[in-house]
Design an enzyme around this catalytic site. Structure first.
Site, mmCIF file in Angstrom:
data_model
loop_
_atom_site.group_PDB
_atom_site.id
_atom_site.type_symbol
_atom_site.label_atom_id
_atom_site.label_comp_id
_atom_site.label_asym_id
_atom_site.label_seq_id
_atom_site.Cartn_x
_atom_site.Cartn_y
_atom_site.Cartn_z
ATOM 1 N N SER A 35 0.770 -1.103 -0.023
ATOM 2 C CA SER A 35 -0.124 -0.212 0.049
ATOM 3 C C SER A 35 0.834 1.231 0.060
ATOM 4 O O SER A 35 2.193 1.168 0.515
ATOM 5 C CB SER A 35 -0.793 -0.093 1.180
ATOM 6 O OG SER A 35 -1.442 1.318 1.324
ATOM 7 N N TYR A 59 -1.321 -0.517 11.135
ATOM 8 C CA TYR A 59 -1.291 -0.778 9.554
ATOM 9 C C TYR A 59 -0.134 -0.157 8.716
ATOM 10 O O TYR A 59 0.530 -0.915 8.029
ATOM 11 C CB TYR A 59 -2.625 -0.141 8.959
ATOM 12 C CG TYR A 59 -2.863 -0.500 7.549
ATOM 13 C CD1 TYR A 59 -3.445 -1.780 7.168
ATOM 14 C CD2 TYR A 59 -2.885 0.381 6.506
ATOM 15 C CE1 TYR A 59 -3.570 -2.298 5.552
ATOM 16 C CE2 TYR A 59 -3.123 0.226 5.152
ATOM 17 C CZ TYR A 59 -3.487 -1.006 4.844
ATOM 18 O OH TYR A 59 -3.823 -1.214 3.297
HETATM 19 N N1 LIG Z 1 -8.823 -1.269 0.124
HETATM 20 C C1 LIG Z 1 -7.944 -0.338 0.072
HETATM 21 O O1 LIG Z 1 -7.994 0.811 0.025
HETATM 22 C C2 LIG Z 1 -6.284 -0.850 -0.125
HETATM 23 C C3 LIG Z 1 -5.256 0.000 -0.329
HETATM 24 C C4 LIG Z 1 -4.096 -0.543 -0.454
HETATM 25 C C5 LIG Z 1 -3.752 -1.864 0.011
HETATM 26 N N2 LIG Z 1 -4.859 -2.623 0.316
HETATM 27 C C6 LIG Z 1 -4.402 -3.980 0.618
HETATM 28 O O2 LIG Z 1 -5.033 -4.893 -0.232
HETATM 29 C C7 LIG Z 1 -5.348 -6.033 0.289
HETATM 30 C C8 LIG Z 1 -7.005 -6.423 -0.008
HETATM 31 O O3 LIG Z 1 -7.578 -5.655 0.835
HETATM 32 P P1 LIG Z 1 -9.206 -5.565 0.303
HETATM 33 O O4 LIG Z 1 -9.573 -4.020 0.365
HETATM 34 O O5 LIG Z 1 -9.380 -6.339 -0.800
HETATM 35 O O6 LIG Z 1 -9.908 -6.167 1.631
HETATM 36 P P2 LIG Z 1 -11.363 -6.864 1.750
HETATM 37 O O7 LIG Z 1 -12.227 -6.585 0.626
HETATM 38 O O8 LIG Z 1 -11.625 -6.752 3.010
HETATM 39 O O9 LIG Z 1 -10.663 -8.174 1.552
HETATM 40 C C9 LIG Z 1 -9.798 -9.060 2.465
HETATM 41 C C10 LIG Z 1 -9.813 -10.464 2.269
HETATM 42 O O10 LIG Z 1 -8.807 -10.992 3.071
HETATM 43 C C11 LIG Z 1 -9.254 -12.266 3.581
HETATM 44 N N3 LIG Z 1 -8.882 -12.206 5.059
HETATM 45 C C12 LIG Z 1 -8.939 -11.392 6.078
HETATM 46 N N4 LIG Z 1 -8.341 -11.739 7.191
HETATM 47 C C13 LIG Z 1 -7.848 -12.830 6.899
HETATM 48 C C14 LIG Z 1 -7.194 -14.115 7.689
HETATM 49 N N5 LIG Z 1 -6.902 -13.771 8.902
HETATM 50 N N6 LIG Z 1 -6.911 -15.130 7.007
HETATM 51 C C15 LIG Z 1 -7.407 -15.297 5.918
HETATM 52 N N7 LIG Z 1 -7.824 -14.472 5.003
HETATM 53 C C16 LIG Z 1 -8.270 -13.148 5.580
HETATM 54 C C17 LIG Z 1 -10.736 -11.944 3.612
HETATM 55 O O11 LIG Z 1 -11.593 -13.022 3.694
HETATM 56 P P3 LIG Z 1 -12.296 -13.489 5.213
HETATM 57 O O12 LIG Z 1 -12.625 -12.416 5.932
HETATM 58 O O13 LIG Z 1 -13.220 -14.639 4.727
HETATM 59 O O14 LIG Z 1 -10.984 -14.255 5.752
HETATM 60 C C18 LIG Z 1 -11.079 -11.292 2.412
HETATM 61 O O15 LIG Z 1 -10.969 -12.227 1.221
HETATM 62 C C19 LIG Z 1 -5.028 -6.056 1.858
HETATM 63 O O16 LIG Z 1 -3.778 -6.433 2.175
HETATM 64 C C20 LIG Z 1 -5.045 -4.510 1.847
HETATM 65 O O17 LIG Z 1 -4.056 -3.933 3.021
HETATM 66 C C21 LIG Z 1 -6.228 -2.044 0.268
#
Ligand SMILES: NC(=O)c1ccc[n+]([C@@H]2O[C@H](COP(=O)([O-])OP(=O)(O)OC[C@H]3O[C@@H](n4cnc5c(N)ncnc54)[C@H](OP(=O)(O)O)[C@@H]3O)[C@@H](O)[C@H]2O)c1
Length: 257
Positions: A141, A154
């Protein structure tokens, strides 16, 4: 003899960025191992991919528990064979004022964003080294490069994730295994919508306004879409660019090292 389709493990792929990455890699011919905690959402993600003709297997596991990495590797091998690609994407984004950031919050965030990716890399790397082939993508990120208020745990975890990737890259220099830390700004997913609802609950602005303000914090002055992040990951996996830390929140996106 035909070469079997490559295998990609994508963590956190039941929804959001991870599901979009799974779809993008699937469209590029990969067989996908979907990983998340909730088996029901994994099954619907699998069904969703099947509608586009993408073969996938699922592994429902909490990546923070001991032995999770070995379980994921075993699931990949049982379904399709050794992984060619690992995408460490699973994540959560806790928010708190700095002085309200507890040790437990930091530990949990580091467990998912740093220890789990490290364990998965340790699990897949020996096979990749043996075949001298592979690609490891870390969904970091811009919080891995700079700081945002109320995100101490984070920000610390994402900085560590970028550092881990840079360290790995130095040890893979003379191999055909590549590694990248991908750094988007705010992306429109459940994580950001949940944060926007939290801000709106404090009563000063609506969730829509909060979302818009988050987008404006990105250098590109808008939110990324999940497909935009997924396209960048698929490009890095398919092409052989030189560089390690890929900043998506730039116009145009660029490697910074
Ligand atoms: N959204 C943003 O603005 C943003 C920006 C920069 C980077 N990112 C990064 O991108 C990645 C994905 O984010 P997202 O926004 O797509 O999040 P999201 O929509 O909340 O999806 C998160 C995913 O991770 C899984 N997960 C969460 N905790 C887990 C655990 N303990 N073990 C296994 N799986 C787990 C969730 O499924 P379950 O809950 O079923 O486990 C889900 O599939 C993250 O690393 C985040 O930091 C996001």
């Amino acid at each position: 003899m035909t070469t079997p389709a490559p295998v990609a493990i994508v963590t956190g792929s039941s929804r959001g960025i991870g599901l979009s990455i799974a779809r993008a890699l699937g469209r590029n011919g990969h067989r996908i191992v979907l990983v998340a905690r909730d088996a029901t959402s994994l099954a619907s993600a699998q069904q969703h991919l099947a509608q586009s003709g993408i073969a996938s297997a699922t592994c429902a596991v909490d990546l923070r528990v001991d032995g999770a990495a070995e379980l994921v590797l075993a699931a990949a091998q049982a379904a399709f064979g050794d992984p060619d690609v690992l995408v460490n994407n699973a994540g959560t984004a806790p928010t708190a004022k700095f002085e309200a950031t507890t040790d437990a919050m930091l530990d949990e965030t580091l467990a998912l964003h740093v220890h789990a990716p490290l364990a998965l890399i340790r699990a897949v790397l020996p096979g990749m080294r043996q075949r001298d082939r592979g690609c490891i993508v870390q969904l970091a990120s811009t919080a891995g490069l700079r700081a945002f208020p109320f995100t101490a745990a984070y920000t610390a975890a994402k900085h560590a994730m970028v550092g881990l990737t840079r360290a790995l890259a130095t040890e893979l220099l003379r191999t055909n295994i590549r590694t990248f830390a991908v750094c988007p700004g705010f992306v429109d997913t459940d994580i950001t919508r949940q944060a926007a609802r939290g801000i709106a609950a404090r009563g000063k602005i609506t969730a829509e306004q909060a979302l818009q303000r988050m987008g404006e914090q990105n250098e590109i002055r808008r939110m990324h879409s999940v497909d935009e992040v997924a396209a960048a990951v698929a490009m890095l996996v398919a092409a052989r660019p030189t560089g390690c830390t890929y900043v998506l929140d730039r116009e145009p996106p660029a490697f910074i090292d």
